[in-house]
Scaffold this active site. Sequence first.
Site, PDB file in Angstrom:
ATOM      1  N   SER A   1       0.854  -1.188   0.000  1.00 41.76           N
ATOM      2  CA  SER A   1       0.000   0.000   0.000  1.00 41.76           C
ATOM      3  C   SER A   1       0.889   1.237   0.000  1.00 41.76           C
ATOM      4  CB  SER A   1      -0.930  -0.006   1.222  1.00 41.76           C
ATOM      5  OG  SER A   1      -0.194  -0.109   2.431  1.00 41.76           O
ATOM      6  N   MET A   2       0.563   2.179  -0.890  1.00 41.85           N
ATOM      7  CA  MET A   2       1.429   3.345  -1.080  1.00 41.85           C
ATOM      8  C   MET A   2       0.674   4.665  -0.970  1.00 41.85           C
ATOM      9  SD  MET A   2       3.750   1.882  -4.230  1.00 41.85           S
ATOM     10  CE  MET A   2       2.344   1.351  -5.214  1.00 41.85           C
ATOM     11  N   GLY A   3      -0.463   4.668  -0.298  1.00 45.84           N
ATOM     12  CA  GLY A   3      -1.190   5.910  -0.094  1.00 45.84           C
ATOM     13  C   GLY A   3      -1.577   6.566  -1.400  1.00 45.84           C
TER      14      GLY A   3
ATOM     15  N   GLY B   1      -4.897   1.212   5.629  1.00 45.22           N
ATOM     16  CA  GLY B   1      -4.268  -0.063   5.333  1.00 45.22           C
ATOM     17  C   GLY B   1      -5.063  -1.235   5.874  1.00 45.22           C
ATOM     18  N   ASP B   2      -5.654  -1.048   7.051  1.00 48.94           N
ATOM     19  CA  ASP B   2      -6.504  -2.097   7.628  1.00 48.94           C
ATOM     20  C   ASP B   2      -7.754  -2.303   6.774  1.00 48.94           C
ATOM     21  OD1 ASP B   2      -4.662  -2.062   9.753  1.00 48.94           O
ATOM     22  OD2 ASP B   2      -5.811  -0.520  10.797  1.00 48.94           O
TER      23      ASP B   2
ATOM     24  N   GLY C   1      -0.940   4.849  -4.829  1.00 46.12           N
ATOM     25  CA  GLY C   1      -1.644   3.662  -5.267  1.00 46.12           C
ATOM     26  C   GLY C   1      -1.246   2.428  -4.500  1.00 46.12           C
TER      27      GLY C   1
END
Length: 307
Positions: free
Chosen positions: A219-221, A250-251, A224
């Site tokens: 996950s890269m905020g 992220g959860d 993307g």
Amino acid sequence: MITTVCMNPSFDKTASVGALVAGDVNRLHDVRVDVGGKGVNVAVVLKRLGVPVGCVGCLGEQGRESFLRMIRQEGVAFDYLPVSGEVRTNLKLVDESTRTVTELNEPGISMNQAQLEDFLTLLKEKADASEYVVLSGRLPEGCPETAYQRCLKALEGKKCVLDCAGETLLHGIKEKPFLIKPNLPEIEGIMKRELRTLRGLRDAALFLIEYGAQNVIISMGKYGAMFVSRTDTFFSPALMVEARSTVGAGDAMIGGVLAGLARGETLADSFRCGVAAGAASVMTDGTQLLRRPDFEALLPKVTVQEV
């Protein structure tokens, strides 16, 4: 049925301040408290998406009844090992002048070796009927970095999702978890270098797969997310939404992925559900996680491209 694990749950208190000034008096407003901890967050997301789920964790005696009352309001069954101490409170301060969030997290409860053994017994019992088990979040004080590795060994035969960082992750992936989900800073920390290209990210994920993980989602905020298996690599750009809070995104992504899997979709297709769930989560204030209508509206907008 899906089981999530939250060994160090919390009360997540969110408050806003006009402009945060260090060393001065700051007047808070819009204060709210939710139950938290990464495993709890995943369970709440799954419940809101209509997936049967239970959570297993540990609870200190101080704050225990309030925590249980609040998580019951979310409709999530919570089985726990009672320990001494206090359920921690994590404070998230929203600076309205900059829209930044400052997090002040307490360490929480402590556990000894005997209590860890008792927890492993409880976890094995409560996860018996589950196909998927999610292990995520901060370990209690006193737990060795191999604690999640011990959990994975106790859950042999289950499809386990591992979401942690550093040495705790590296120990855990030796047990070949079904899926791991590092974020960008976490995977850069493991690789000890910046990762600024899709090829670099793919190669880092493949390194973790060689190390033991079966599948990797990064996950890269705002940049993307990426899904990598031994045979496929997919990238999904971030959806354009009004970001109100990234806490728990992220959860929510993990919850979305598992919701897709629970519907019988492939992991690659479930990745789309994860992207939509993560985006829906940032649309809410503080630690409120996603709203199902937001998730359903965003899902058709997710685009995925092969790398």
